[in-house]
Design a protein around this motif. Structure first.
Motif, short mmCIF file in Angstrom:
data_model
loop_
_atom_site.label_atom_id
_atom_site.label_comp_id
_atom_site.label_asym_id
_atom_site.label_seq_id
_atom_site.Cartn_x
_atom_site.Cartn_y
_atom_site.Cartn_z
N VAL A 175 -26.88 41.46 9.88
CA VAL A 175 -26.90 42.89 10.18
C VAL A 175 -28.30 43.26 10.67
N CYS A 176 -28.36 43.90 11.83
CA CYS A 176 -29.67 44.30 12.35
C CYS A 176 -30.22 45.46 11.53
N MET A 177 -31.45 45.27 11.02
CA MET A 177 -32.10 46.31 10.25
C MET A 177 -33.32 46.84 11.01
N GLY A 178 -33.31 46.67 12.32
CA GLY A 178 -34.40 47.22 13.13
C GLY A 178 -34.42 48.74 13.02
N THR A 179 -35.49 49.34 13.55
CA THR A 179 -35.68 50.78 13.35
C THR A 179 -34.55 51.61 13.95
N ALA A 180 -34.14 51.24 15.17
CA ALA A 180 -33.08 52.02 15.82
C ALA A 180 -31.80 51.92 15.01
N CYS A 181 -31.49 50.71 14.54
CA CYS A 181 -30.27 50.53 13.75
C CYS A 181 -30.39 51.23 12.40
N HIS A 182 -31.58 51.22 11.82
CA HIS A 182 -31.78 51.92 10.55
C HIS A 182 -31.42 53.40 10.70
N ASN B 57 -34.26 41.65 11.99
CA ASN B 57 -34.89 42.81 12.60
C ASN B 57 -34.65 42.84 14.10
N CYS B 58 -34.57 44.03 14.62
CA CYS B 58 -34.20 44.30 16.02
C CYS B 58 -33.77 43.09 16.84
N VAL B 59 -32.51 43.08 17.21
CA VAL B 59 -31.99 41.99 18.03
C VAL B 59 -31.96 42.38 19.51
N GLY B 60 -32.63 43.48 19.86
CA GLY B 60 -32.83 43.81 21.27
C GLY B 60 -31.69 44.55 21.93
N ALA B 61 -30.74 45.03 21.16
CA ALA B 61 -29.64 45.78 21.76
C ALA B 61 -29.59 47.18 21.15
N CYS B 62 -30.77 47.80 21.03
CA CYS B 62 -30.89 49.08 20.34
C CYS B 62 -29.98 50.16 20.92
N ALA B 63 -29.65 50.03 22.20
CA ALA B 63 -28.80 51.04 22.81
C ALA B 63 -27.43 51.05 22.16
N PRO C 197 -25.49 51.02 15.52
CA PRO C 197 -25.92 49.84 14.74
C PRO C 197 -25.21 48.56 15.19
N VAL C 198 -25.98 47.47 15.19
CA VAL C 198 -25.50 46.21 15.73
C VAL C 198 -25.41 45.16 14.62
N ILE C 199 -24.39 44.32 14.66
CA ILE C 199 -24.40 43.14 13.82
C ILE C 199 -24.19 41.92 14.71
N ASP D 281 -42.50 43.85 15.69
CA ASP D 281 -42.17 45.25 15.47
C ASP D 281 -40.65 45.43 15.50
N PRO D 282 -40.07 45.93 14.40
CA PRO D 282 -38.60 45.93 14.32
C PRO D 282 -37.90 46.94 15.22
N GLY D 283 -38.59 47.53 16.18
CA GLY D 283 -37.88 48.45 17.07
C GLY D 283 -38.26 48.20 18.52
#
Ligand SMILES: Cc1cc2nc3c(=O)[nH]c(=O)nc-3n(C[C@H](O)[C@H](O)[C@H](O)COP(=O)(O)O)c2cc1C
Ligand code: SF4
Ligand code: FES
Ligand code: FES
Lengths: 164, 635
Positions: free
Chosen positions: A76-83, A117-123, A126-128, B237-239
């Motif tokens: 599960v992506c826990m990057g900032t956008a997904c958070h 953390n962020c898998v690069g598909a923030c658009a 939330p991404v898994i 950086d996680p974003g």
């Protein structure tokens, strides 16, 4: 599983130097899904470092596992956008449904749940990522569907094995 | 089957470039052998579009073309590129030479694109981008505000070239900066040019690249060679996904910069340290290196100038702290990545204890531009203390999520509101977080703050690596602070006490705030504790960790007070301070929520108003997520 198996095809690719320890462990990890005691021994011997260094590397870096991982890998992506779009809800939901915490594998060795953390598909947050495949805009409902698909695949597999 | 590749008939193996002239000759041949009128279908294969099945789109197009059997003379080529930036509109398909921009393309649209656009020259209107303000459809990329307001210099080639084909790079002028440096500049002149350009490191701290290179030269005078050049592609950086996009979409730009740097410093070996989760970046960099070696642009006797240099890739293994310079070096040496005290700077004593220059991916990618077009051209971009452009990943509560490149010094509002299209729904944004877990936030009231190194620092934030996270009224500053602290607490290597224990203490205080416990005094305590960590931590992971909390206290103290004094979370995020309730006016009785509720606490029959039993609600938020009518409220 691969206890005692020869790792020659991996070992041969790297010179016998300590700087290649991480390379060796990465290749073992990606081939077997985890690093067994035996392969750790072989890797350390090849790199010429004590076992303690092998374990200190393997426990420092998050991508290494010392226990077998599940057949399906759910991250599960826990990057900032997904958070901001509810990643925590997604992990909690999965935890409940699989009855394991993040970082654990189900007892039947079917699923491993972890965070990344962020898998690069923030658009698409939330991404898994399920077995290297991205699933976007996750919701509890989509998760049910996804789990059902994997559950069916697994039963097919067991059937095949049973028949063979 | 007709040839669908865009690559030319030129065979790479026949070329081993022995001079600058050879390179220019090769470029000429590539351009001559490509028909400028041949239609080209460009499909974005960046991570975002791939996640939306753009690979299925390119397959469908390929199959459709073969089926349509377009006359071989006008057989279009299909090109797969890196992220074109406008990820929220993906999958993207561009048709050249007309420059048509199709968005949100599905595999099932392929036949229509072929039939209408390629065979009859018509536009498929429903696939065009519609400007949300004017409601008008826009046909070409250049006219779309998202692109029009950017200045794409570093990202110029991404979306145009096939990153796995070096000929595409060479056709667009790749490696000419290297040829220029090797044949008509001394190493000293190269360093001087980079110094003069004012280029500052893009990895976070903004240290002037030229000055770093100069110190390395001084260190080499004392200690001799070898010296190493290293690319920091750890992007922790996680974003953020700028560096990833550059490595995936234009790997040669990084490689060319690195080779130029190696020439300037007299390095024979280089390393590219790439984050573990970036397999595609690793693949493209490996391929780029292989092709560059084949052409004589990397390896022994580059361009027959007598200069030799080679590089290798180290995959990271999932540790944020390894983005820190000294930790990165120990990781390359095969050990756990613990930072070390910097009594001696790493330009003097870096990798293997030797003088080392470490720069970020985007920093290296700027170097060829500076050499090719000159320091004066470069410093004409941006503002005086922050020259050039900066790439940002614009994410969060913003309409146009994607990658954006602008000259340094443009105001935050230009990026978030004009390029980004503002917050969905049209409300003003609440704050923009820059610099990731080490940075801070810029509130709406400061939206005219120029985005450059010094102005952001003055506002309490920092440039960081380039993530820009837009928050709206439904995002809670206490929650965001907890998020970043939890992230750093997990990533702390544990070597020094202020970071190891300090961050946990800070997080515990915020945990209490999120439960409505605490007091105004504890907010002050938090500030004091932050100061102790800033002063005492060994590396910048610890010493910059309190920033997000400090800036949110500075700009949103009221929101902190609402938590500790009124036991309220105004944004409706902190679980312990909210209750889920169903709005009777909006509820249609569709049962979507009650079906999903994991604790079965929603009652109500079909087509009748539903009710949540607060006593057994676990506040997972799934009901809110599943309601299409916005009928689930947090109060
Ligand atoms: C905890 C920590 C993580 C870092 N992560 C990165 C990173 O992922 N990428 C990066 O380029 N720099 C990162 N940096 C900054 C590097 O230490 C270093 O300053 C930078 O790579 C130098 O290159 P530049 O001058 O071109 O920016 C990090 C620093 C710290 C303290
Ligand atoms: S500040 Fe944190 S990450 Fe840096 S050395 Fe100290 S404990 Fe390790
Ligand atoms: S934060 Fe999840 S994909 Fe970027
Ligand atoms: S991935 Fe296609 S636009 Fe970003």
């Amino acid at each position: 599983m691969h206890q005692g198996e020869l790792l020659d095809d991996i070992l041969d690719q790297y010179p016998e130097k300590p700087e290649y320890l991480i390379f060796l462990l990465q290749d073992i990890q990606s081939k077997y899904g985890y690093i067994s005691q035996d392969s750790m021994g072989q890797a350390c011997e090849h790199a010429g470092v004590p076992l303690t260094q092998g374990y200190s590397v393997a426990t420092f870096y998050q991508s290494f596992r010392l226990d077998p991982s599940g057949e399906h890998d759910i991250r599960v992506c826990m990057g900032t956008a997904c958070h901001l779009k509810g990643a925590q809800r997604i992990v909690d939901d999965l935890s409940r449904k699989l009855n394991i915490k993040s970082g654990e594998t189900t007892q039947d060795l079917r699923y491993t749940l972890s965070t990344v953390n962020c898998v690069g598909a923030c658009a698409l947050a939330p991404v898994i990522v399920v077995d290297e495949e991205y699933k976007s805009g996750m919701t509890a409902k989509k998760m049910d569907k996804q789990l059902k698909i994997m559950e069916n695949e697994l039963t097919e597999d067991t059937k095949e094995q049973g028949n063979a | 089957m007709p040839d669908l590749n865009t690559a030319t008939a030129i065979d790479l193996n026949q070329w081993h470039l022995k001079s600058e002239q050879d390179l220019i000759e090769l470029q000429k041949r590539i351009i001559e052998s490509t028909d400028p009128n041949r239609p080209e279908i460009v499909v974005c294969h960046g991570t975002g579009c791939l996640a939306n099945a753009s690979d299925k789109v390119s397959e469908a197009l390929k199959a459709g073309l073969a089926k349509a059997g377009i006359n071989a003379k006008v057989m279009p080529g299909i090109k797969k590129t890196g992220c074109q930036g406008f990820c929220s509109r993906g999958p993207l398909v561009l048709i050249r030479p007309q420059g048509l921009f199709y968005q949100q393309v599905k595999a099932r649209d392929a036949d229509e694109i072929i039939e209408k656009t390629l065979m009859r020259g018509e536009i498929v209107k429903r696939l065009l981008y519609k400007d949300p303000k004017t409601k008008k459809a826009i046909a070409t990329e250049q006219e779309i505000p998202f692109y029009k307001l950017q200045k794409r210099v570093v990202l110029k080639n991404i979306g145009k070239i096939d990153p796995t084909d070096i000929l595409d790079t060479i056709s667009s002028g790749g490696y000419q900066a290297l040829a220029k440096a090797l044949t008509s500049m001394t190493p000293e002149q190269v360093v001087a040019e980079v110094e003069k350009s004012g280029l500052r490191g893009r990895g976070g701290a903004g240290f002037p690249a030229g000055r770093k290179w100069r110190s390395a030269l001084t260190a080499i005078k004392k200690k001799g060679r070898p010296v190493y050049v290293v690319v920091n592609g750890d992007e922790g950086d996680p974003g953020a996904f700028m560096d990833r996009t550059i490595m995936e979409g234009d790997p040669h730009s990084v490689l060319e910069g690195l080779i130029i740097g190696a020439y300037a410093l007299g390095a024979q070996n280089g390393y590219l340290y790439v984050r573990a989760e970036y397999p595609l970046a690793i693949k493209h960099l490996e391929k780029a290196m292989e092709q560059a070696r084949c052409l004589g642009l990397l390896g022994e006797n580059i361009l027959n100038t007598g200069f030799s240099f080679d590089a290798r890739i180290n995959r990271g293994a999932g540790a944020f702290v390894c983005g820190e310079s000294t930790a990165l070096f120990t990781s390359i040496e095969g050990k756990p990545g613990n930072p070390r005290p910097k009594y001696v700077r790493s330009v003097e004593e870096g990798l293997w204890g030797r003088p080392t220059v470490l720069n970020n991916v985007e920093t290296w990618a700027n170097v060829p531009l500076i050499i090719r077009k000159g320091a004066n051209w470069y410093s004409g971009l941006g503002v005086s203390n922050s020259t050039g452009t900066k790439v940002f990943s614009l994410v969060g509560k913003v309409n146009n999520v994607g990658l954006v490149e602008v000259p340094m010094g443009v105001p935050v509002s230009r990026i978030v509101e004009e390029i980004g299209g503002g917050v969905p729904g049209g409300a003003p944004f609440k704050a923009v977080q820059t610099g990731g877990p080490s940075g801070g936030c810029i509130p709406y009231s400061l939206k005219e703050t120029p985005v450059d190194f010094d102005s952001l620092t003055k506002a309490g934030s920092m440039m960081g690596s380039g993530a820009m996270i837009v928050m709206d009224d439904s995002d809670c500053v206490v929650d965001v602070g907890r998020y970043f602290l939890r992230f750093l607490e997990e990533e702390s290597c544990g070597k020094c006490l202020p970071c190891r224990l300090g961050l946990s203490r800070m997080r515990e205080v915020l945990d209490r705030f999120s439960q409505g416990k605490g007091s105004e005094k504890e907010i002050d305590d938090l500030i004091n504790l932050s100061q102790a960590i800033v002063d005492g931590a060994l590396c910048a992971l610890g010493s910059s960790a309190p920033n997000p909390v400090l800036t949110t206290i500075r700009y949103f103290k009221d929101e902190y007070l609402a938590h500790v004094q009124d036991q309220k979370c105004p944004a409706g995020v902190c679980k312990d301070l909210i209750t889920y309730r169903i709005d009777e006016e909006k509820c249609t009785g569709c049962t979507a929520c009650s079906k999903q509720c994991p604790s079965n606490c929603i009652s109500g029959e079909k087509k009748k108003i539903h009710v949540i039993d607060a006593s057994s609600c676990i506040k997972c938020g799934i009901c809110k997520e599943s309601c299409k009518f916005g009928a689930v409220l947090t109060v």
